[in-house]
Design an enzyme around this catalytic site. Structure first.
Site, PDB file in Angstrom:
ATOM      1  N   ARG A  78       0.752  -1.133   0.138  1.00 55.15           N
ATOM      2  CA  ARG A  78      -0.144  -0.111  -0.022  1.00 55.15           C
ATOM      3  C   ARG A  78       0.826   1.212   0.072  1.00 55.15           C
ATOM      4  O   ARG A  78       0.545   2.186  -0.606  1.00 55.15           O
ATOM      5  CB  ARG A  78      -0.941  -0.035   1.026  1.00 55.15           C
ATOM      6  CG  ARG A  78      -1.762   1.196   1.524  1.00 55.15           C
ATOM      7  CD  ARG A  78      -2.351   1.253   2.779  1.00 55.15           C
ATOM      8  NE  ARG A  78      -3.371   0.269   3.022  1.00 55.15           N
ATOM      9  CZ  ARG A  78      -3.775   0.121   4.267  1.00 55.15           C
ATOM     10  NH1 ARG A  78      -3.153   0.360   5.404  1.00 55.15           N
ATOM     11  NH2 ARG A  78      -4.671  -0.724   4.407  1.00 55.15           N
ATOM     12  N   TYR A  79       1.998   1.093   0.738  1.00 53.47           N
ATOM     13  CA  TYR A  79       3.006   2.368   0.738  1.00 53.47           C
ATOM     14  C   TYR A  79       4.107   2.121   0.261  1.00 53.47           C
ATOM     15  O   TYR A  79       4.482   1.152   0.175  1.00 53.47           O
ATOM     16  CB  TYR A  79       3.265   2.553   2.288  1.00 53.47           C
ATOM     17  CG  TYR A  79       2.050   2.844   3.250  1.00 53.47           C
ATOM     18  CD1 TYR A  79       1.287   3.938   3.358  1.00 53.47           C
ATOM     19  CD2 TYR A  79       1.309   1.678   4.127  1.00 53.47           C
ATOM     20  CE1 TYR A  79       0.175   4.172   4.169  1.00 53.47           C
ATOM     21  CE2 TYR A  79       0.832   1.783   4.779  1.00 53.47           C
ATOM     22  CZ  TYR A  79      -0.279   3.029   4.858  1.00 53.47           C
ATOM     23  OH  TYR A  79      -1.258   3.304   5.989  1.00 53.47           O
ATOM     24  N   ARG A  82       7.010   0.236   2.228  1.00 47.56           N
ATOM     25  CA  ARG A  82       7.042  -0.859   3.161  1.00 47.56           C
ATOM     26  C   ARG A  82       5.810  -1.890   2.411  1.00 47.56           C
ATOM     27  O   ARG A  82       5.005  -1.285   1.880  1.00 47.56           O
ATOM     28  CB  ARG A  82       6.568  -0.582   4.726  1.00 47.56           C
ATOM     29  CG  ARG A  82       5.539   0.378   4.872  1.00 47.56           C
ATOM     30  CD  ARG A  82       5.672   1.039   6.257  1.00 47.56           C
ATOM     31  NE  ARG A  82       4.562   1.624   6.642  1.00 47.56           N
ATOM     32  CZ  ARG A  82       3.973   2.995   6.167  1.00 47.56           C
ATOM     33  NH1 ARG A  82       4.898   3.685   5.218  1.00 47.56           N
ATOM     34  NH2 ARG A  82       3.312   3.610   6.614  1.00 47.56           N
ATOM     35  N   CYS A  91      -2.978 -18.454  13.739  1.00 48.59           N
ATOM     36  CA  CYS A  91      -2.738 -17.441  14.843  1.00 48.59           C
ATOM     37  C   CYS A  91      -2.927 -18.436  16.303  1.00 48.59           C
ATOM     38  O   CYS A  91      -3.434 -19.656  16.131  1.00 48.59           O
ATOM     39  CB  CYS A  91      -3.865 -16.712  15.043  1.00 48.59           C
ATOM     40  SG  CYS A  91      -3.591 -15.161  13.758  1.00 48.59           S
ATOM     41  N   CYS A  95      -8.969 -13.877  17.592  1.00 47.76           N
ATOM     42  CA  CYS A  95      -9.598 -12.921  18.162  1.00 47.76           C
ATOM     43  C   CYS A  95     -11.035 -12.434  17.512  1.00 47.76           C
ATOM     44  O   CYS A  95     -11.146 -12.434  16.343  1.00 47.76           O
ATOM     45  CB  CYS A  95      -9.117 -11.425  18.242  1.00 47.76           C
ATOM     46  SG  CYS A  95      -7.275 -11.733  18.560  1.00 47.76           S
ATOM     47  N   CYS A  98     -11.262  -9.745  14.990  1.00 52.97           N
ATOM     48  CA  CYS A  98     -10.059  -9.941  13.997  1.00 52.97           C
ATOM     49  C   CYS A  98     -10.339  -9.178  12.679  1.00 52.97           C
ATOM     50  O   CYS A  98     -11.427  -9.449  11.974  1.00 52.97           O
ATOM     51  CB  CYS A  98     -10.098 -11.147  13.530  1.00 52.97           C
ATOM     52  SG  CYS A  98      -8.354 -11.380  12.280  1.00 52.97           S
ATOM     53  N   ARG A 100      -8.990  -9.536   9.974  1.00 48.31           N
ATOM     54  CA  ARG A 100      -8.829 -10.379   8.958  1.00 48.31           C
ATOM     55  C   ARG A 100      -9.593 -11.532   9.071  1.00 48.31           C
ATOM     56  O   ARG A 100      -9.377 -12.613   8.407  1.00 48.31           O
ATOM     57  CB  ARG A 100      -7.176 -10.716   8.533  1.00 48.31           C
ATOM     58  CG  ARG A 100      -6.302  -9.592   8.190  1.00 48.31           C
ATOM     59  CD  ARG A 100      -5.211  -9.971   7.379  1.00 48.31           C
ATOM     60  NE  ARG A 100      -4.380  -9.063   6.898  1.00 48.31           N
ATOM     61  CZ  ARG A 100      -3.564  -8.510   7.654  1.00 48.31           C
ATOM     62  NH1 ARG A 100      -2.923  -9.131   8.481  1.00 48.31           N
ATOM     63  NH2 ARG A 100      -2.805  -7.439   7.070  1.00 48.31           N
ATOM     64  N   ASP A 259     -11.652  -1.902  13.233  1.00 50.15           N
ATOM     65  CA  ASP A 259     -12.048  -1.766  11.779  1.00 50.15           C
ATOM     66  C   ASP A 259     -13.649  -2.328  11.562  1.00 50.15           C
ATOM     67  O   ASP A 259     -14.264  -2.902  12.746  1.00 50.15           O
ATOM     68  CB  ASP A 259     -11.279  -2.771  10.904  1.00 50.15           C
ATOM     69  CG  ASP A 259      -9.861  -2.515  10.993  1.00 50.15           C
ATOM     70  OD1 ASP A 259      -9.616  -1.010  10.600  1.00 50.15           O
ATOM     71  OD2 ASP A 259      -8.852  -3.033  11.161  1.00 50.15           O
ATOM     72  N   ASP A 296      -7.938   2.688  10.150  1.00 50.70           N
ATOM     73  CA  ASP A 296      -7.416   2.217   8.858  1.00 50.70           C
ATOM     74  C   ASP A 296      -8.662   2.675   8.108  1.00 50.70           C
ATOM     75  O   ASP A 296      -9.775   2.082   8.171  1.00 50.70           O
ATOM     76  CB  ASP A 296      -7.143   0.642   9.056  1.00 50.70           C
ATOM     77  CG  ASP A 296      -6.131   0.329   8.257  1.00 50.70           C
ATOM     78  OD1 ASP A 296      -6.071   0.882   6.976  1.00 50.70           O
ATOM     79  OD2 ASP A 296      -5.559  -0.892   8.209  1.00 50.70           O
ATOM     80  N   LYS A 303      -3.632   4.198   7.118  1.00 49.18           N
ATOM     81  CA  LYS A 303      -3.925   4.387   8.371  1.00 49.18           C
ATOM     82  C   LYS A 303      -3.708   5.851   8.712  1.00 49.18           C
ATOM     83  O   LYS A 303      -2.503   6.393   8.334  1.00 49.18           O
ATOM     84  CB  LYS A 303      -3.078   3.475   9.456  1.00 49.18           C
ATOM     85  CG  LYS A 303      -3.353   2.134   9.453  1.00 49.18           C
ATOM     86  CD  LYS A 303      -2.565   1.281  10.403  1.00 49.18           C
ATOM     87  CE  LYS A 303      -2.470  -0.218  10.031  1.00 49.18           C
ATOM     88  NZ  LYS A 303      -1.731  -0.401   8.778  1.00 49.18           N
TER      89      LYS A 303
HETATM   90  C1  LIG Z   1      -0.811  -1.233   8.742  1.00 50.57           C
HETATM   91  C2  LIG Z   1       0.001  -1.466   7.566  1.00 50.57           C
HETATM   92  C3  LIG Z   1       1.385  -1.091   7.153  1.00 50.57           C
HETATM   93  C4  LIG Z   1       2.195  -0.546   8.424  1.00 50.57           C
HETATM   94  O1  LIG Z   1       1.712   0.732   8.805  1.00 50.57           O
HETATM   95  P1  LIG Z   1       2.640   1.663   9.687  1.00 50.57           P
HETATM   96  O2  LIG Z   1       1.716   2.876   9.850  1.00 50.57           O
HETATM   97  O3  LIG Z   1       3.957   1.755   9.184  1.00 50.57           O
HETATM   98  O4  LIG Z   1       2.610   0.802  11.132  1.00 50.57           O
HETATM   99  C5  LIG Z   1       1.826  -1.227   6.142  1.00 50.57           C
HETATM  100  N1  LIG Z   1       1.130  -1.591   4.967  1.00 50.57           N
HETATM  101  C6  LIG Z   1      -0.174  -2.146   5.153  1.00 50.57           C
HETATM  102  C7  LIG Z   1      -0.824  -2.549   4.011  1.00 50.57           C
HETATM  103  C8  LIG Z   1      -0.859  -1.797   6.224  1.00 50.57           C
HETATM  104  O5  LIG Z   1      -1.955  -1.978   6.316  1.00 50.57           O
HETATM  105  S1  SF4 Z   2      -6.283 -10.127  15.524  1.00 51.48           S
HETATM  106 FE1  SF4 Z   2      -6.753 -11.688  13.815  1.00 51.48          FE
HETATM  107  S2  SF4 Z   2      -4.338 -11.909  13.081  1.00 51.48           S
HETATM  108 FE2  SF4 Z   2      -4.231 -10.746  14.894  1.00 51.48          FE
HETATM  109  S3  SF4 Z   2      -4.097 -12.297  16.603  1.00 51.48           S
HETATM  110 FE3  SF4 Z   2      -6.225 -11.902  16.633  1.00 51.48          FE
HETATM  111  S4  SF4 Z   2      -6.955 -13.588  15.080  1.00 51.48           S
HETATM  112 FE4  SF4 Z   2      -4.723 -13.413  14.709  1.00 51.48          FE
END
Ligand SMILES: *Cc1c(COP(=O)(O)O)cnc(C)c1O
Ligand code: SF4
Length: 330
Positions: A78-79, A82, A91, A95, A98, A100, A259, A296, A303
Site C-alpha cells: 500500500r505504501y 514498506r 494464529c 480474536c 479480527c 482479517r 475496523d 485504517d 492508517k
Molecule cells: C498497517 C499497514 C502497514 C504498516 O503501517 P505503519 O503505519 O507503518 O505501521 C503497512 N502496509 C499495510 C498494507 C498496512 O495495512
Molecule cells: S487480530 Fe486476527 S490476525 Fe491478529 S492475532 Fe487476532 S486472530 Fe490473529
C-alpha cells in the site's frame, strides 16, 4: 474447547459464530479467564458470542482493503517504502474482532515454497521497499527452521533495512518464545516486534519474561492495542495497560480504532468516545505511555491518526489534557 465457559443458551449461537472464525484457547489464555465473570474481558476477546451473528450496515467483508493491494500472493503493498508479507494465516488465538476474519484460521494459508520465492522476488526487485512487515496470521507460528530461513533471506536483500513482525504469540503462548526463536529473530538485523496486547491481565509474569528475552536479544519491542468496548475502552484499564507495557520496555505504538469487520459492532466505541479517552490519557500519563490513536480507512487508503483535534484554527485556541481551551494565536 470452550466447554464450561459458555452458558447452554449461548452455546448454539457460539457454535454458529465459530464457523466464521475458529476458536483457539491455549492453556495460558484460558487460565486468565475468570469463569465466574459473565463480562470477563479476556473471554470477550476469544469466546464467540451470539452478537457476532448480526451484521451492522456499515460493516464490510474486506474492511482494510487488503485484496485490492495484493500484487503477489502473500504480499500487500500500500505504501511505497514498506510491504506486508503474510507467510501463513494461522494464529495462536483467534480474536473475535479480527480485522482479517475470514482469512485467518488453523487450515494454514501457508505460502508454498514457490509462492514464498515469488513474494521475496517481488521485494528484491523493488529498491524502494525499506521495511518488510511480517504479519498473517501470526508469523511466529512458523517453525523455527522456517522463521530463521525467512529472516536470513530478508536480511540478504540489501535495501530491506528493517524487518517488523506483528505477533500475539508471546502473549498467547509465552512458552513458545524459545531461545531458538529468539536466535532466529536476531538474524533480521534491525528487527522490531509489535506485540498485540489489549488488557493488562494479558501481561503475566511468563509473558513479561518472554518479552525480556526478546528485548535482551536486541529486538525493539512495541505494542499495538485495539480499543474494544467491554475489554479496555475505559481510562483506568488503558492507563494500567500502557504503564505496564512501558515498565516492561514495550513501547506503545498504535491504539487502533476497531475496523468495520462484520459482526463486531458490540466491540466498537464511537470515535468521539475514543478521542475522549485519548485526551484523558494525555492529561494523566507520561509521554512514553502515549500510543497514536489510528483508524485504517476502508478501501485500502491507509492508517491515519484520529485523536482529538488539539488546535482549533477558527477559535485560535489549543486544548489541554483536561479539555480546557487556551488562546494561542497562529
Ligand atoms: C498497517 C499497514 C502497514 C504498516 O503501517 P505503519 O503505519 O507503518 O505501521 C503497512 N502496509 C499495510 C498494507 C498496512 O495495512
Ligand atoms: S487480530 Fe486476527 S490476525 Fe491478529 S492475532 Fe487476532 S486472530 Fe490473529
Amino acid at each position: 474447547m470452550a466447554a464450561g465457559l459458555l452458558a447452554p443458551e449461548q452455546a448454539s449461537a457460539a457454535a454458529q459464530a465459530a464457523q466464521a472464525l475458529p476458536i483457539a484457547l491455549p492453556p495460558s489464555v484460558r487460565a486468565l479467564i475468570d469463569v465466574g465473570d459473565p463480562d470477563d474481558p479476556i473471554a470477550r476477546q476469544f469466546i464467540p458470542s451470539a452478537q457476532e451473528l448480526s451484521t451492522a450496515p456499515e460493516e464490510l467483508s474486506d474492511p482494510i482493503g487488503d485484496a485490492a493491494l495484493s500484487p503477489v500472493k502473500g504480499i500487500v503493498h500500500r505504501y511505497p517504502d514498506r510491504v506486508l508479507l503474510k507467510p501463513l494465516l494461522v494464529c495462536p488465538v483467534y480474536c473475535r474482532f479480527c480485522f482479517r476474519r475470514g482469512q485467518v484460521g488453523p487450515d494454514g494459508g501457508m505460502l508454498t515454497p514457490a509462492e514464498l520465492d515469488a513474494a521475496l522476488a517481488y521485494i528484491a526487485a523493488r529498491p524502494d521497499i525499506w521495511e518488510v512487515v511480517l504479519t498473517g496470521g501470526d508469523p511466529l507460528m512458523l517453525s523455527p527452521a522456517r522463521l530463521s530461513g525467512l529472516m536470513m533471506r530478508l536480511s540478504a536483500i540489501p535495501h530491506v533495512a528493517v524487518v517488523r513482525l506483528h505477533s500475539r504469540l508471546p502473549i498467547a503462548t509465552p512458552e513458545r518464545v524459545t531461545q531458538n526463536m529468539v536466535e532466529s529473530l536476531r538474524l533480521g538485523g534491525a528487527t522490531h516486534l509489535v506485540l498485540h496486547c489489549n488488557h493488562p491481565r494479558e501481561l503475566t509474569d511468563a509473558v513479561t519474561a518472554a518479552c525480556r528475552r526478546l528485548a535482551e536479544a536486541g529486538l525493539v519491542l512495541l505494542a499495538q492495542t485495539v480499543l474494544l468496548k467491554g475489554v479496555n475502552a475505559d481510562v483506568e484499564t488503558l492507563e494500567t495497560l500502557l504503564r505496564r507495557l512501558v515498565a516492561n520496555r514495550i513501547q506503545p505504538y498504535y491504539l487502533h480504532h476497531p475496523d468495520l469487520v462484520r459482526g463486531t459492532a458490540h466491540f466498537r466505541p464511537t470515535l468521539a468516545e475514543g478521542q475522549a479517552l485519548v485526551r484523558a490519557l494525555r492529561g494523566r500519563l507520561s509521554g512514553l505511555c502515549q500510543p497514536t490513536y489510528v483508524l485504517d480507512i476502508p478501501g485500502g487508503h491507509g492508517k491515519v491518526p484520529v485523536g482529538p483535534s488539539w488546535y482549533d484554527h477558527s477559535a485560535q485556541a489549543v486544548q489541554d489534557g483536561q479539555a480546557v481551551w487556551h488562546p494561542y494565536p497562529d
